[in-house]
Scaffold this motif. Structure first.
Motif, PDB file in Angstrom:
ATOM      1  N   LEU A 112      87.346 -28.571 -37.747  1.00  0.00           N
ATOM      2  CA  LEU A 112      86.060 -28.216 -37.160  1.00  0.00           C
ATOM      3  C   LEU A 112      85.074 -27.951 -38.289  1.00  0.00           C
ATOM      4  N   VAL A 125      83.379 -32.014 -34.970  1.00  0.00           N
ATOM      5  CA  VAL A 125      84.801 -32.216 -35.217  1.00  0.00           C
ATOM      6  C   VAL A 125      84.954 -33.457 -36.080  1.00  0.00           C
ATOM      7  N   ALA A 161      86.947 -28.531 -29.895  1.00  0.00           N
ATOM      8  CA  ALA A 161      88.379 -28.683 -30.163  1.00  0.00           C
ATOM      9  C   ALA A 161      89.136 -29.057 -28.895  1.00  0.00           C
ATOM     10  N   VAL A 168      93.907 -28.088 -34.701  1.00  0.00           N
ATOM     11  CA  VAL A 168      92.866 -27.753 -35.677  1.00  0.00           C
ATOM     12  C   VAL A 168      93.507 -27.159 -36.926  1.00  0.00           C
TER      13      VAL A 168
END
Length: 426
Positions: A112, A125, A161, A168
């Motif tokens: 991220l 992202v 996400a 992540v």
């Protein structure tokens, strides 16, 4: 595995690089333990896979790095098990079994990224291969505190996400201020912050590790990831509400003893006699920051004066063009000192001042030609990733912090931002 902005971004090779002795530390203060050697070799193999773009085999990496094939194989198997690298059969070419080619696993993990500005936060992202996915913008209230930023950023990044679906690794967050080694915002004049903990509350709200980085340094990291070769030196000037600079020396981001390297907006280079908001007089920001150039005009007005040699007839546009020219001359006064001390000719300009276009670059180049010998004058350029340089660099910083590697020759191809109506979420 954790990298360092003070270390070469390319990683540490197991064989001699042939570079001059003074590019190495003057004093060795600790031994290289087996764990350190393995970490560095792992970074080297992973960086080689990134640079190879899906065209390298274990044997190729062994030859290019000097690592034993058994060492490379052991590291590759670990990276494949961690879902960081894939290995697939290559195309047959003549006799023998085709080599198995290594690539970055783009399915399992993502990063991220976010860019905190005084009026809004931008998030997105990005895959481990550097491919940028969805991006979002959310407005902030006037004079936002850390709680306001967390309230806007956490649900936005969590939504990105969730939509992406990959695990992540970390969130890279750029701020317009000085970041301490402990990941606190020491000072952010545009946000009116001093000694603020943003990373801790954001990590708690988001549920993922957070890596903070100064916005100009983030642009520098983005430029490093866009280079085709290693070891480049670049001066970055990020010009928005203030002026910040990042210094890249031989592929390293130089942060300075107090992490204040590049804090150039509030120094006097002899180009202004105006009072500054910081309480001093003559600061560079009083004539070369975006607010100083615009003098109340909308930023879109820069489009009308950006063309080289444009001579607008309207008085307000003529005045704006003159301010752009003087800002360029003032920036050149700073750059000629930086270039002379550091011997760096590649200068990157970033921030919304980009809308001043070739006019700004012309003004900088003209003044550099007055102040420097002809052989030292090089035309500055705008940042490779343009409006997404800060976010992209924040992600590059997080990737380097977590994996010790950085992208190689990154592409500027992206998807458009999706503006959001409020800070309440997606």
């Amino acid at each position: 595995m954790s990298g360092s902005l003070y270390a070469p971004v390319q990683g540490v090779s197991a064989v001699s690089t042939g570079k001059a002795t003074m590019t190495r530390p003057v004093r060795i203060t600790e031994k290289a333990t087996p764990a350190v050697l393995r970490e560095r070799n792992t970074e080297l193999v992973l960086q080689s896979v990134l640079a190879g773009g899906g065209t390298v085999s274990r044997a190729d990496i062994s030859r290019s790095t000097g690592l034993a094939r058994a060492v490379v194989s052991e590291i590759v198997e670990t990276l494949v098990a961690r879902r960081l690298v894939t290995e697939e059969a290559g195309r047959p070419s003549g006799r023998g079994k085709p080599a198995r080619l290594l690539g970055i696993d783009t399915v399992r993990h993502c990063l991220l990224m976010a860019d905190v500005r005084p009026a809004e936060v931008r998030g997105g992202v990005i895959g481990l291969d550097g491919a940028i996915g969805a991006t979002v913008r959310v407005p902030l209230p006037a004079r936002p505190g850390a709680a306001d930023v967390v309230a806007a950023l956490a649900p936005m990044l969590a939504g990105l996400a969730a939509d992406d679906g990959r695990a992540v690794l970390a969130a890279g967050v750029a701020v317009p201020g000085i970041v301490s080694p402990e990941q606190r915002v020491i000072e952010a004049l545009q946000l009116r912050w001093r000694d603020v903990d943003l990373a801790g509350p954001l990590k708690s709200a988001l549920g993922h590790d957070v890596v903070l980085v100064n916005d100009a340094t983030a642009v520098g990291m983005s430029e490093l990831s866009c280079q085709r070769r290693d070891g480049d030196s670049v001066i970055v000037l990020h010009i928005a509400g203030g002026i910040g600079s990042a210094i890249l020396l031989d592929g390293r981001v130089h942060l300075g003893e107090r992490r204040r390297a590049g804090e150039v907006g509030h120094i006097d280079v002899g180009v202004s006699d105006r009072d500054c908001e910081c309480g001093r007089r003559g600061c560079l920001e009083t004539v070369a920051s975006l607010p100083a150039v615009l003098a109340g005009a909308p930023v879109e007005r820069l489009d009308a004066v950006a063309a080289p040699g444009a001579a607008p007839a309207a008085p307000e546009l003529a005045a704006l063009a003159a301010r752009v020219d003087y800002a360029g001359e003032s920036l050149a006064a700073l750059l000629c000192v930086q270039a002379a001390i550091l011997d760096i000719g590649d200068v990157v300009i970033d921030g919304p001042i980009r809308r001043a276009g070739e006019r700004l670059l012309d003004a900088i180049e003209r003044e550099l030609a007055v102040r420097l010998p002809p052989s030292d004058v090089r035309r500055p350029r705008f940042s490779t990733m343009a409006e997404r340089s800060i976010m992209h660099g924040a992600a590059a910083t997080a990737m380097h912090d977590r994996l010790g590697v950085i992208w190689h020759n990154a592409s500027s191809g992206t998807t458009p931002d999706r503006p959001q109506p409020s800070a309440g979420g997606r």
